[in-house]
Write a protein that holds these residues in place. Structure first.
Motif, PDB file in Angstrom:
ATOM      1  N   THR A 138       0.720  -1.100   0.012  1.00  0.00           N
ATOM      2  CA  THR A 138       0.253   0.117   0.069  1.00  0.00           C
ATOM      3  C   THR A 138       0.860   1.436  -0.041  1.00  0.00           C
ATOM      4  N   LEU A 139       2.324   1.222   0.138  1.00  0.00           N
ATOM      5  CA  LEU A 139       3.211   2.304   0.114  1.00  0.00           C
ATOM      6  C   LEU A 139       3.735   2.569  -1.187  1.00  0.00           C
ATOM      7  N   GLY A 140       4.459   3.875  -1.565  1.00  0.00           N
ATOM      8  CA  GLY A 140       5.257   3.832  -2.715  1.00  0.00           C
ATOM      9  C   GLY A 140       4.295   4.261  -3.609  1.00  0.00           C
ATOM     10  N   LEU A 141       4.788   4.619  -5.030  1.00  0.00           N
ATOM     11  CA  LEU A 141       4.075   4.950  -6.039  1.00  0.00           C
ATOM     12  C   LEU A 141       3.393   3.890  -6.590  1.00  0.00           C
ATOM     13  N   GLY A 142       3.583   2.849  -6.722  1.00  0.00           N
ATOM     14  CA  GLY A 142       2.732   1.874  -7.451  1.00  0.00           C
ATOM     15  C   GLY A 142       1.373   1.659  -7.040  1.00  0.00           C
ATOM     16  N   GLN A 143       0.571   1.270  -8.107  1.00  0.00           N
ATOM     17  CA  GLN A 143      -0.969   1.276  -7.764  1.00  0.00           C
ATOM     18  C   GLN A 143      -1.137  -0.387  -7.356  1.00  0.00           C
ATOM     19  N   PRO A 144      -1.424  -0.930  -6.166  1.00  0.00           N
ATOM     20  CA  PRO A 144      -1.623  -2.068  -5.974  1.00  0.00           C
ATOM     21  C   PRO A 144      -2.938  -2.614  -6.513  1.00  0.00           C
ATOM     22  N   PRO A 145      -2.829  -3.982  -6.839  1.00  0.00           N
ATOM     23  CA  PRO A 145      -4.081  -4.616  -7.407  1.00  0.00           C
ATOM     24  C   PRO A 145      -5.236  -4.362  -6.432  1.00  0.00           C
ATOM     25  N   GLN A 146      -6.327  -4.118  -7.013  1.00  0.00           N
ATOM     26  CA  GLN A 146      -7.787  -4.126  -6.354  1.00  0.00           C
ATOM     27  C   GLN A 146      -8.505  -5.531  -6.685  1.00  0.00           C
ATOM     28  N   ASP A 147      -8.047  -6.431  -7.529  1.00  0.00           N
ATOM     29  CA  ASP A 147      -8.808  -7.762  -7.540  1.00  0.00           C
ATOM     30  C   ASP A 147      -7.710  -8.577  -8.081  1.00  0.00           C
ATOM     31  N   LEU A 148      -8.125 -10.018  -7.812  1.00  0.00           N
ATOM     32  CA  LEU A 148      -7.182 -11.098  -8.214  1.00  0.00           C
ATOM     33  C   LEU A 148      -8.247 -12.012  -9.159  1.00  0.00           C
ATOM     34  N   VAL A 149      -7.669 -12.479  -9.997  1.00  0.00           N
ATOM     35  CA  VAL A 149      -8.760 -13.373 -11.080  1.00  0.00           C
ATOM     36  C   VAL A 149      -7.693 -14.605 -11.311  1.00  0.00           C
ATOM     37  N   SER A 150      -8.302 -15.671 -11.203  1.00  0.00           N
ATOM     38  CA  SER A 150      -7.632 -16.897 -11.595  1.00  0.00           C
ATOM     39  C   SER A 150      -7.570 -17.098 -13.070  1.00  0.00           C
ATOM     40  N   ALA A 151      -6.483 -17.944 -13.652  1.00  0.00           N
ATOM     41  CA  ALA A 151      -6.188 -17.989 -15.183  1.00  0.00           C
ATOM     42  C   ALA A 151      -7.590 -18.409 -15.687  1.00  0.00           C
ATOM     43  N   GLY A 399      -5.628  -1.126  10.645  1.00  0.00           N
ATOM     44  CA  GLY A 399      -4.668  -1.060  11.813  1.00  0.00           C
ATOM     45  C   GLY A 399      -4.039  -2.477  12.092  1.00  0.00           C
ATOM     46  N   GLU A 400      -4.924  -3.629  11.957  1.00  0.00           N
ATOM     47  CA  GLU A 400      -4.440  -4.853  11.932  1.00  0.00           C
ATOM     48  C   GLU A 400      -3.366  -5.172  11.097  1.00  0.00           C
ATOM     49  N   VAL A 401      -3.581  -4.974   9.746  1.00  0.00           N
ATOM     50  CA  VAL A 401      -2.515  -5.416   8.921  1.00  0.00           C
ATOM     51  C   VAL A 401      -1.269  -4.519   9.121  1.00  0.00           C
ATOM     52  N   ALA A 402      -1.260  -3.519   9.667  1.00  0.00           N
ATOM     53  CA  ALA A 402       0.003  -2.507  10.036  1.00  0.00           C
ATOM     54  C   ALA A 402       0.594  -3.105  11.101  1.00  0.00           C
TER      55      ALA A 402
END
Length: 428
Positions: A138-151, A399-402
């Motif tokens: 969640t840090l930095g300039l990169g946009q983290p993925p908002q979803d995960l999809v199987s192949a 908070g729990e993730v942190a």
């Protein structure tokens, strides 16, 4: 100095090194736009090389590709390449995100026909759920993925914030995921989401479930009528002598279901439809040029044809009707009932098997509309979802993730978290 900054800011950022990537070796996850490298014949239609499609699922060493006007067609991996270099990057990111973040799923459930009591031996097993992002992602300039999809496209997970935002909008897929029997938390964070799921429920499901479903059914009916006109148009272009644009437009205007203020307006709308048709086929790589002459050659060439009205029977029509029934019961009773039973189940199965014309499906939906309207008027569900409670949930999860990351708690959100991808590339 200002000139240098302006020049740099006007130059698009590119990821270096993509030009050297073998496009035949990159992964092709669900949703990747691809171009075919070979000609293929499917259901009697010729699919020329160079057609653009979208990957639906992977199986048997290749991929089912959705091609507009044709449907799903299987291709081997070496018969496909990502459509653009940007799609190479998309495919690599999606595949990497799935592999890295799959352990971070905090709740999941089986959805679709298996959850609705409408499955048969051919039904896919569809899974949806929610995942959390490790703090470094969640840090930095990169946009983290908002979803995960199987192949194969059968499994989808949403990042917890995205899932909450969708649920607050009464998104049917999200609310189904959170409420369908069998949903199970895989982590304490998932249990927290389920504890507050009632905060997402409101009378908004009247629009997002019921009204949405009926509007989609109406659109499908109109699409079916347009498909019938498409077949007529292609047949007319095979006549001798070939009718010109004015003649084709006059014929279409005479059979069009669309009302027009004047006959001249009807002909103009028909001309627009013809132009949109050959532009669409040209964009798909099916016409040699963007004009009526190319459309005429296409009609006479015996090549790939748009589907007929019979083939346009939608696979999801029964699900749209099910949404109307689900919304009615949820608004009326205050709790959802996902499994279809009795006469409704029998009717939905007939629709799923293609035994009910689309116009009858729409008629069924219209017959259900009064009950839906009454349930909405009399519903005891809140007018709006509880945004404050949803906000507290997201803060608690964050908070729990942190905490897990800072204390390096064992697990995929702490000590064993996958490494966040580094931002690569630069300005050229």
């Amino acid at each position: 100095m200002s000139d240098t900054r302006e020049s740099a800011s006007s130059t698009p950022a590119r990821v270096r090194g993509l030009e050297q990537i073998d496009r035949l070796s990159v992964p092709l996850p669900h949703g990747t736009e691809v171009t075919t490298r070979v000609e293929r014949v499917a259901s009697g239609r010729r699919i020329p090389q160079g057609v653009v499609g979208r990957v639906v699922r992977a199986h048997d060493g290749g991929f089912d590709v959705q091609i507009v006007g044709v449907g799903e067609v299987w291709f081997a991996r070496d018969e496909l390449v990502p459509r653009r270099m940007g799609q190479v990057q998309f495919a690599q990111r999606r595949e990497a995100a799935w592999s890295a973040l799959r352990p971070c799923v905090v709740l999941e459930t089986r959805v679709g026909s298996h959850a609705w009591g409408l499955a048969d031996e051919r039904s896919d097993v569809d899974v949806r759920g929610v995942f959390a992002l490790p703090l470094p992602w969640t840090l930095g300039l990169g946009q983290p993925p908002q979803d995960l999809v199987s192949a194969d496209g059968s499994t989808t997970y949403w990042e917890v914030r995205k899932a909450v935002e969708q649920a607050l909008r009464a998104d049917p897929n999200t609310l189904e995921t959170l409420f369908v029997p069998g949903v199970k938390p895989l982590d304490e964070l998932g249990a927290w989401v389920l504890e507050v799921r009632e905060a997402f429920v409101s009378k908004a499901i009247f629009g997002s479930f019921g009204r949405y479903a009926m509007s989609q059914l109406d659109k499908l009916t109109r699409s079916q009528r347009l498909a019938e006109h498409r077949d007529l148009l292609l047949a007319w272009l095979c006549e001798e002598p070939t009718p010109d644009l004015d003649e084709v437009a006059r014929r279409l205007a005479a059979v069009s279901p669309r009302a027009a203020p004047t006959p001249e307006d009807a002909v103009l709308a028909a001309k627009t439809y013809v132009k949109q048709l050959y532009r669409s086929l040209w964009d798909q790589g099916l016409l040699a040029s963007n004009d009526l002459a190319a459309l005429t050659a296409y009609a006479r060439g015996g090549g790939q044809r748009p589907p007929s009205a019979r083939e346009l029977r939608p696979k999801n029509a029964y699900n749209l009707l099910r949404l109307v029934a689900l919304a009615t019961g949820w608004l009326r009773d205050g709790v959802p009932t996902f499994e279809a039973t009795g006469a409704l189940k029998a009717r939905l199965l007939d629709i799923k098997r293609g035994q009910v014309p689309l116009k009858d499906v729409l008629r069924d939906a219209e017959a259900m509309a009064p009950a839906l309207e009454a349930a909405h008027r009399e519903s005891r569900l809140p007018e709006h979802p509880d945004h404050a409670r949803a906000d507290r949930l997201l803060r608690r999860v964050g908070g729990e993730v942190a905490r897990r990351w800072v204390l390096q708690t064992p697990g995929p959100l702490g000590r064993d978290a996958p490494e966040a991808p580094a931002l690569e590339g630069g300005m050229e």
